[in-house]
Scaffold this motif. Structure first.
Motif, PDB file in Angstrom:
ATOM      1  N   UNK A 194       0.461  -1.327  -0.245  1.00 57.83           N
ATOM      2  CA  UNK A 194       0.134  -0.226   0.317  1.00 57.83           C
ATOM      3  C   UNK A 194       0.883   0.744   0.322  1.00 57.83           C
ATOM      4  N   UNK A 195       1.870   1.155   0.450  1.00 55.10           N
ATOM      5  CA  UNK A 195       2.951   2.164   0.432  1.00 55.10           C
ATOM      6  C   UNK A 195       3.889   2.463  -0.986  1.00 55.10           C
ATOM      7  N   UNK A 196       3.711   1.100  -1.932  1.00 55.17           N
ATOM      8  CA  UNK A 196       4.771   1.005  -2.987  1.00 55.17           C
ATOM      9  C   UNK A 196       4.660   2.716  -4.072  1.00 55.17           C
ATOM     10  N   UNK A 197       4.092   2.942  -3.730  1.00 55.79           N
ATOM     11  CA  UNK A 197       3.426   4.239  -4.332  1.00 55.79           C
ATOM     12  C   UNK A 197       5.088   4.978  -4.123  1.00 55.79           C
ATOM     13  N   UNK A 198       4.530   5.138  -3.169  1.00 58.91           N
ATOM     14  CA  UNK A 198       5.978   6.350  -2.199  1.00 58.91           C
ATOM     15  C   UNK A 198       7.155   5.973  -2.985  1.00 58.91           C
ATOM     16  N   UNK A 199       7.322   4.776  -3.132  1.00 61.81           N
ATOM     17  CA  UNK A 199       8.778   4.283  -3.683  1.00 61.81           C
ATOM     18  C   UNK A 199       8.609   4.301  -5.158  1.00 61.81           C
ATOM     19  N   UNK A 200       8.107   4.668  -6.181  1.00 65.87           N
ATOM     20  CA  UNK A 200       7.944   4.896  -7.641  1.00 65.87           C
ATOM     21  C   UNK A 200       7.431   3.494  -8.040  1.00 65.87           C
ATOM     22  N   UNK A 201       6.527   2.647  -7.366  1.00 68.67           N
ATOM     23  CA  UNK A 201       6.591   1.799  -8.012  1.00 68.67           C
ATOM     24  C   UNK A 201       5.014   1.150  -7.836  1.00 68.67           C
ATOM     25  N   UNK A 202       3.745   0.985  -8.907  1.00 72.96           N
ATOM     26  CA  UNK A 202       3.008  -0.192  -8.272  1.00 72.96           C
ATOM     27  C   UNK A 202       2.678  -1.153  -8.638  1.00 72.96           C
ATOM     28  N   UNK A 203       2.401  -1.244  -6.999  1.00 69.28           N
ATOM     29  CA  UNK A 203       2.102  -3.010  -7.006  1.00 69.28           C
ATOM     30  C   UNK A 203       1.292  -3.277  -6.911  1.00 69.28           C
ATOM     31  N   UNK A 204       0.562  -4.099  -7.296  1.00 67.46           N
ATOM     32  CA  UNK A 204      -0.528  -5.125  -7.841  1.00 67.46           C
ATOM     33  C   UNK A 204      -0.702  -6.353  -6.857  1.00 67.46           C
ATOM     34  N   UNK A 205      -1.656  -7.127  -6.185  1.00 66.59           N
ATOM     35  CA  UNK A 205      -1.106  -8.124  -6.226  1.00 66.59           C
ATOM     36  C   UNK A 205      -3.278  -8.538  -5.896  1.00 66.59           C
ATOM     37  N   UNK A 217       4.750  -6.297 -10.499  1.00 63.50           N
ATOM     38  CA  UNK A 217       5.032  -4.880 -10.212  1.00 63.50           C
ATOM     39  C   UNK A 217       5.818  -4.066 -11.297  1.00 63.50           C
ATOM     40  N   UNK A 218       5.204  -2.952 -11.498  1.00 61.83           N
ATOM     41  CA  UNK A 218       5.667  -1.715 -12.324  1.00 61.83           C
ATOM     42  C   UNK A 218       6.379  -0.667 -11.934  1.00 61.83           C
ATOM     43  N   UNK A 219       6.979  -0.265 -12.537  1.00 64.00           N
ATOM     44  CA  UNK A 219       7.400   1.482 -12.006  1.00 64.00           C
ATOM     45  C   UNK A 219       6.410   2.368 -12.419  1.00 64.00           C
ATOM     46  N   UNK A 220       6.333   3.436 -11.593  1.00 58.59           N
ATOM     47  CA  UNK A 220       5.361   4.479 -11.954  1.00 58.59           C
ATOM     48  C   UNK A 220       5.900   5.247 -12.594  1.00 58.59           C
TER      49      UNK A 220
END
Lengths: 385, 182
Positions: free
Chosen positions: A308-319, A353-356
């Motif tokens: 849920x905080x992956x976005x702040x590290x520049x990542x879209x994490x979809x599960x 896992x994708x890069x924002x």
């Protein structure tokens, strides 16, 4: 998690080979004792039945044959076609070839590829700061405003906004508002040292100096918080639906979801109050509270907080996330519209896992490859089939 | 690891022999992983389609770890979407999807395939006789049993087993640079 899994695989392989050292055996035992399902898995995967089964199935899977099939699949049909006709009528066919070539080029021009020029770009560091008198200041990473009110400065490459601790407690309390547009994000440090990272489409309203008894800020949208510890002054995040009481901590709040207000705790502890209710619901790390915006009911569950905080590290994490929810996030970040030609596509699920900061084409290609959906970009709209 | 980097670069450049290596080293394990969700024939189709689409879409990988993670994740997504589109098997889906925590099952599934991928890789690169002995060993056969089954001496079984073990040890370091993001 990553390293551990690799280590466990190695230990199990060594065990099956009958070659574990004493320390390795202890390590393996620790993992086996950690969870009864680990032990079940271990017994099952190392059993002679499993080994037999695996080698038996392997006999029926011919990778060479599969590779030959692959080779014939990938040879583009048009090349074979051109080669064939060129043998029969090389001279006559030259103008035809040229026009085929042009046709192909034109055809390729209409399909989507990574090189296609689109006006779509990933989100950038940008926001608008509104001061107490309504004056607005545009902020972005590449441009510094001519002047900033005293007590404020910008830091680092991303022009993070810093509020200096207020020197004069006599000074009036004024409210500022920091707002990110669609396709924007911004980082800010509040006067008490609290760090906030705003995701796209988010508004944060806060005082230039905090009260002596409590710290209150107002949020709509999604933000990640690292709250500075101050036992004398509790910190509150107030949204339309909830009031979150912070006891020194890191967490994520999201009000952009369709029907819920979601708080995910990373570390420390927070208490959640549904607006108009006196009861405090405490969260532990890796727990998430979801408040239904209409019924005002709260539910708390265990989650993998890091996703849920992956976005702040520049990542879209979809599960295993629904395509509709994924596209909502992409639309906000890339500032695009989404159109479904087929509503069933909304329910497709995707894990990845994708890069924002990647080009939108890279993101869509990756999703397209693993699920049965196809995307087309027209202007600033993504069309899904 | 040097070899891994070269392999990934060659894949990114659509080198056909890198794809051949992909089939040799991963195809069997990927099919087996898909078989956690679907039947063997569907599993083969799903893996073939995935690899063709990696080629056609010119998917770029940044490391061997993200490459492996991508393969397993994509196989899972494709298998589940296949099942969802096949209404007739809806009973099976709910069964397959609700056994324990999905995430945990997935993790164990990947571990199982990675463990056997290592064995397959080693076995495929051993001389015929040595392969035979190693397989029987993994199936839990004692040295005496193997000796009588293959009509060779116990000391030959021992030495062939040692040979396989040495090979396995060398390979382990190379094969285990796995990064999983689950």
């Amino acid at each position: 998690m990553e390293v551990k899994m690799q280590e466990i695989i190695k230990l199990i392989v060594l065990h099956m080979q009958g070659d574990l050292s004493e320390t390795q055996q202890k390590e393996l035992d620790r993992w086996l004792n950690a969870n009864p399902r680990n032990r079940d898995f271990f017994h099952q995967v190392t059993s002679r039945e499993k080994a037999k089964e695996k080698f038996l199935i392997k006999e029926h899977i011919n990778s060479e044959k599969a590779f030959r099939q692959f080779s014939s699949n990938i040879r583009p049909a048009r090349i074979r076609y051109i080669r064939k006709i060129s043998i029969y009528a090389a001279i006559l066919i030259l103008p035809v070839l040229l026009s085929i070539f042009i046709l192909i080029r034109q055809h390729e021009g209409t399909s989507r590829s990574a090189s296609t020029e689109t006006p779509i770009t990933p989100g950038k560091t940008k926001a608008i700061l509104t001061l107490a008198q309504g004056e607005t200041i545009e902020l972005s990473a590449d441009r510094s405003p001519a002047s900033l009110p005293s007590g404020l400065h910008l830091k680092g490459q991303e022009n993070e906004l810093i509020y200096n601790p207020s020197d004069s407690p006599k000074q009036d309390i004024q409210y500022h508002e920091l707002a990110t547009p669609r396709g924007g994000e911004y980082k800010i440090t509040l006067p008490d040292g609290t760090f906030v990272h705003l995701n796209a489409g988010t508004k944060l309203k806060f005082p230039t100096r905090f009260d002596t008894s409590k710290r209150e800020i107002f949020l709509s949208g999604e933000a990640y918080f690292e709250v500075a510890k101050d036992n004398a002054r509790p910190f509150y995040v107030i949204t339309d639906i909830a009031k979150i009481k912070v006891h020194g901590t890191a967490f994520n709040v999201n009000t952009l979801l369709n029907h819920q207000t979601q708080t995910t705790l990373i570390q420390g502890s927070v208490g959640i109050f549904v607006q108009g209710d006196k009861q405090e619901h405490m969260l532990k790390p890796s727990q998430q509270a979801e408040i239904d915006n209409t019924t005002k009911t709260i539910s708390i569950r265990e989650v993998d907080a890091s996703s849920y905080i992956a976005w702040k590290n520049g990542v879209f994490q979809f599960d295993d996330e629904r395509l509709e929810s994924i596209m909502d996030k992409l639309a906000l970040w890339y500032d695009v519209n989404v159109f479904y030609q087929n509503d069933a596509a909304k329910d497709i699920r995707f894990t990845g896992y994708l890069k924002r900061y990647d080009d939108i084409n890279i993101i869509l290609n990756a999703i397209e490859t693993t699920v049965s959906a196809s995307f087309r970009i027209k202007e600033k709209t993504i069309i899904i089939n | 690891m040097q070899n891994d980097e070269q392999f990934i670069e060659a894949l990114n450049n659509k080198n056909v022999s890198a794809y051949h290596t992909l089939f040799k080293d991963y195809y069997v394990s990927l099919v087996m992983y898909a078989m956690h969700y679907v039947g063997q024939e569907e599993a083969k189709d799903i893996v073939q389609d995935l690899i063709v689409s990696i080629w056609e879409k010119n998917i770029q990988f940044s490391s061997i770890g993200s490459f492996r993670t991508f393969l397993y994740t994509a196989i899972k997504n494709r298998s589940i979407n296949y099942l969802k589109h096949k209404k007739a098997e809806s009973n099976y889906i709910s069964h397959a999807l609700h056994q324990g925590s999905a995430e945990e099952q997935e993790l164990y599934g990947i571990m199982e395939e990675e463990i056997y991928r290592i064995f397959f890789h080693v076995v495929d690169n051993l001389p015929q006789r040595c392969q035979e002995i190693f397989k029987l060993h993994l199936e839990g056969k004692k040295e005496e049993e193997i000796a009588s089954l293959l009509q060779i001496s116990i000391s030959t079984v021992k030495s062939q087993k040692q040979k396989a073990f040495h090979r396995l040890k060398d390979e382990l370091g190379e094969l285990l640079s796995i990064i999983f993001f689950i």
